[in-house]
Scaffold this motif. Structure first.
Motif, PDB file in Angstrom:
ATOM      1  N   GLN A  26       0.808  -1.221   0.000  1.00 34.61           N
ATOM      2  CA  GLN A  26       0.000   0.000   0.000  1.00 34.61           C
ATOM      3  C   GLN A  26       0.845   1.276   0.000  1.00 34.61           C
ATOM      4  O   GLN A  26       0.350   2.356  -0.349  1.00 34.61           O
ATOM      5  N   LEU A  27       2.103   1.138   0.399  1.00 36.26           N
ATOM      6  CA  LEU A  27       2.933   2.321   0.580  1.00 36.26           C
ATOM      7  C   LEU A  27       4.354   2.070   0.073  1.00 36.26           C
ATOM      8  O   LEU A  27       4.913   0.991   0.258  1.00 36.26           O
ATOM      9  N   LYS A  28       4.899   3.075  -0.590  1.00 31.77           N
ATOM     10  CA  LYS A  28       6.328   3.068  -0.900  1.00 31.77           C
ATOM     11  C   LYS A  28       6.948   4.276  -0.206  1.00 31.77           C
ATOM     12  O   LYS A  28       6.314   5.333  -0.067  1.00 31.77           O
ATOM     13  N   VAL A  29       8.170   4.110   0.260  1.00 29.75           N
ATOM     14  CA  VAL A  29       8.850   5.162   1.016  1.00 29.75           C
ATOM     15  C   VAL A  29      10.114   5.568   0.272  1.00 29.75           C
ATOM     16  O   VAL A  29      10.864   4.719  -0.220  1.00 29.75           O
ATOM     17  N   GLU A  30      10.334   6.868   0.190  1.00 30.63           N
ATOM     18  CA  GLU A  30      11.567   7.409  -0.388  1.00 30.63           C
ATOM     19  C   GLU A  30      12.368   8.049   0.739  1.00 30.63           C
ATOM     20  O   GLU A  30      11.967   9.074   1.294  1.00 30.63           O
ATOM     21  N   TYR A  31      13.475   7.414   1.089  1.00 25.29           N
ATOM     22  CA  TYR A  31      14.316   7.923   2.175  1.00 25.29           C
ATOM     23  C   TYR A  31      15.406   8.833   1.602  1.00 25.29           C
ATOM     24  O   TYR A  31      16.227   8.408   0.798  1.00 25.29           O
ATOM     25  N   HIS A  32      15.391  10.088   2.030  1.00 24.62           N
ATOM     26  CA  HIS A  32      16.406  11.062   1.657  1.00 24.62           C
ATOM     27  C   HIS A  32      17.296  11.296   2.883  1.00 24.62           C
ATOM     28  O   HIS A  32      16.784  11.569   3.974  1.00 24.62           O
ATOM     29  N   LEU A  33      18.588  11.202   2.697  1.00 24.85           N
ATOM     30  CA  LEU A  33      19.515  11.274   3.821  1.00 24.85           C
ATOM     31  C   LEU A  33      20.166  12.656   3.918  1.00 24.85           C
ATOM     32  O   LEU A  33      20.679  13.172   2.930  1.00 24.85           O
ATOM     33  N   ALA A  34      20.134  13.220   5.113  1.00 21.05           N
ATOM     34  CA  ALA A  34      20.710  14.550   5.359  1.00 21.05           C
ATOM     35  C   ALA A  34      21.817  14.453   6.407  1.00 21.05           C
ATOM     36  O   ALA A  34      21.905  13.472   7.155  1.00 21.05           O
ATOM     37  N   THR A  35      22.646  15.483   6.449  1.00 18.28           N
ATOM     38  CA  THR A  35      23.749  15.531   7.425  1.00 18.28           C
ATOM     39  C   THR A  35      23.653  16.812   8.255  1.00 18.28           C
ATOM     40  O   THR A  35      24.644  17.479   8.510  1.00 18.28           O
ATOM     41  N   LEU A  36      22.451  17.113   8.671  1.00 20.70           N
ATOM     42  CA  LEU A  36      22.168  18.354   9.385  1.00 20.70           C
ATOM     43  C   LEU A  36      22.938  18.452  10.707  1.00 20.70           C
ATOM     44  O   LEU A  36      23.494  19.496  11.035  1.00 20.70           O
ATOM     45  N   ILE A  37      22.989  17.353  11.454  1.00 20.40           N
ATOM     46  CA  ILE A  37      23.629  17.391  12.771  1.00 20.40           C
ATOM     47  C   ILE A  37      25.135  17.583  12.645  1.00 20.40           C
ATOM     48  O   ILE A  37      25.748  18.263  13.474  1.00 20.40           O
ATOM     49  N   ASP A  38      25.734  16.994  11.632  1.00 21.53           N
ATOM     50  CA  ASP A  38      27.167  17.235  11.404  1.00 21.53           C
ATOM     51  C   ASP A  38      27.433  18.721  11.261  1.00 21.53           C
ATOM     52  O   ASP A  38      28.414  19.256  11.793  1.00 21.53           O
ATOM     53  N   GLY A  39      26.553  19.399  10.528  1.00 23.80           N
ATOM     54  CA  GLY A  39      26.736  20.827  10.309  1.00 23.80           C
ATOM     55  C   GLY A  39      26.496  21.641  11.566  1.00 23.80           C
ATOM     56  O   GLY A  39      27.185  22.624  11.813  1.00 23.80           O
ATOM     57  N   ASN A  40      25.538  21.216  12.391  1.00 26.86           N
ATOM     58  CA  ASN A  40      25.182  21.979  13.586  1.00 26.86           C
ATOM     59  C   ASN A  40      26.079  21.681  14.780  1.00 26.86           C
ATOM     60  O   ASN A  40      26.437  22.571  15.544  1.00 26.86           O
ATOM     61  N   MET A  41      26.418  20.396  14.951  1.00 28.91           N
ATOM     62  CA  MET A  41      27.159  19.966  16.134  1.00 28.91           C
ATOM     63  C   MET A  41      28.632  19.687  15.858  1.00 28.91           C
ATOM     64  O   MET A  41      29.421  19.551  16.783  1.00 28.91           O
ATOM     65  N   GLY A  42      28.985  19.578  14.574  1.00 23.78           N
ATOM     66  CA  GLY A  42      30.342  19.183  14.226  1.00 23.78           C
ATOM     67  C   GLY A  42      30.461  17.670  14.163  1.00 23.78           C
ATOM     68  O   GLY A  42      29.596  16.933  14.640  1.00 23.78           O
ATOM     69  N   GLY A  43      31.522  17.186  13.539  1.00 25.15           N
ATOM     70  CA  GLY A  43      31.717  15.750  13.415  1.00 25.15           C
ATOM     71  C   GLY A  43      31.344  15.249  12.038  1.00 25.15           C
ATOM     72  O   GLY A  43      31.067  16.020  11.117  1.00 25.15           O
ATOM     73  N   SER A  44      31.317  13.925  11.898  1.00 21.62           N
ATOM     74  CA  SER A  44      31.018  13.321  10.602  1.00 21.62           C
ATOM     75  C   SER A  44      30.120  12.093  10.723  1.00 21.62           C
ATOM     76  O   SER A  44      30.005  11.315   9.792  1.00 21.62           O
ATOM     77  N   GLY A  45      29.490  11.906  11.886  1.00 21.89           N
ATOM     78  CA  GLY A  45      28.663  10.726  12.107  1.00 21.89           C
ATOM     79  C   GLY A  45      27.461  10.626  11.192  1.00 21.89           C
ATOM     80  O   GLY A  45      27.088   9.533  10.753  1.00 21.89           O
ATOM     81  N   SER A  46      26.835  11.760  10.883  1.00 29.08           N
ATOM     82  CA  SER A  46      25.678  11.741   9.977  1.00 29.08           C
ATOM     83  C   SER A  46      26.102  11.257   8.596  1.00 29.08           C
ATOM     84  O   SER A  46      25.431  10.429   7.978  1.00 29.08           O
ATOM     85  N   LEU A  47      27.231  11.794   8.122  1.00 27.42           N
ATOM     86  CA  LEU A  47      27.744  11.425   6.802  1.00 27.42           C
ATOM     87  C   LEU A  47      28.140   9.960   6.751  1.00 27.42           C
ATOM     88  O   LEU A  47      27.751   9.224   5.845  1.00 27.42           O
ATOM     89  N   ARG A  48      28.895   9.510   7.738  1.00 32.89           N
ATOM     90  CA  ARG A  48      29.388   8.133   7.723  1.00 32.89           C
ATOM     91  C   ARG A  48      28.247   7.129   7.853  1.00 32.89           C
ATOM     92  O   ARG A  48      28.239   6.095   7.196  1.00 32.89           O
TER      93      ARG A  48
END
Length: 266
Positions: A131-153
């Motif tokens: 009944q449903l299809k999902v499109e997952y879009h990945l962002a790295t917002l926290i890396d930009g706000n908090m620093g680091g690279s965990g969102s990207l990795r």
């Protein structure tokens, strides 16, 4: 009677001259002392800055040496069956489904975890039923706000899981094991590979190389650029057939299910 001449008070003038000279000398000495203080302060502050900069460089080099590449520059390599063109996405569910849920997420985002914890079982039920299809879009917002690279990795690791046909399972594992927002534990590729062990058949040499090489980092960067260009307020952003439903305070998993079932009947 001859006129009287008053001789100038030479001693008074001498005293005045000496006092003026002493004042000038004292002022000059104070000026020199102030200059010396400024010079010492500049040397100390410059030393501190250099030490901090050196520590940052050493820390970055150590992190990169231990965790592989984090640089999102380079050719864009999309994971298997990715869609979206300039707005990259990983699709889940049957293409024939009449309803589409568009989800913008960051694996370090606490609000995204809350959304996933609340809606996970309902979304799985609806995608499994067709009944449903999902499109997952990945962002790295926290890396930009908090620093680091965990969102990207983490996003790259999930894209690597997509290559193995294991994205939904690994996506869930990441959110179920999300560290505190201020902790950048997902920046450790070893941690991401360890979590891959929770998904049957995912932890393979091919998968490990994809994670450690940052194969899809540029693709993730492209997705994050699309997120920024979209003018969204933050993550998660959840759209049902193009309508933002995350802003609906009355939204519940039961209401989402009812909306999709009604759309399926129309």
């Amino acid at each position: 009677m001859p006129p009287r001449f008053v001789l100038p008070d030479v001693s008074e003038k001498n005293r005045e001259g000496k006092r003026t000279a002493r004042e000038r000398l004292a002022a000059e000495r104070e000026k020199q002392k102030a200059g010396e203080r400024r010079r010492r302060a500049l040397i100390v502050s410059s030393t501190v800055v250099c030490v901090l900069a050196l520590a940052g460089v050493i820390g970055t080099l150590a992190a990169n040496a231990g965790n592989g590449k984090a640089d999102p520059e380079g050719p864009v390599r999309a994971p298997s069956k990715a869609t979206g063109g300039d707005s990259p996405a990983i699709p889940v569910g049957k293409e024939s489904a009449r309803s589409t849920l568009t989800v913008w997420e960051d694996f370090r985002c606490p609000a995204c975890k809350s959304f996933e914890d609340a809606y996970r079982s309902t979304i799985h039920e609806l995608t499994d039923s067709g009944q449903l299809k999902v499109e997952y879009h990945l962002a790295t917002l926290i890396d930009g706000n908090m620093g680091g690279s965990g969102s990207l990795r983490a996003a790259n690791a999930s894209a690597c899981a997509q290559n193995a046909g294991k994205f939904p399972e690994y996506h869930d594992v990441l959110f179920q094991n999300q560290p505190p927002e201020t902790s950048d534990e997902f920046a450790d590729n070893g941690k991401l590979i360890e979590l891959a062990g929770k998904v049957d058949g995912l932890d393979t040499p091919t998968y490990r190389k994809c994670v450690e090489d940052g194969t899809h980092n540029s693709w993730v960067a492209k997705s994050n650029k699309a997120f920024q260009a979209g003018g969204f307020q933050g993550t998660p952003t959840v759209l049902l057939n193009g309508k933002n439903i995350y802003q609906d305070r009355a939204m519940t998993p039961a209401k989402l299910k009812r909306m999709i079932e009604e759309s399926d009947k129309s």
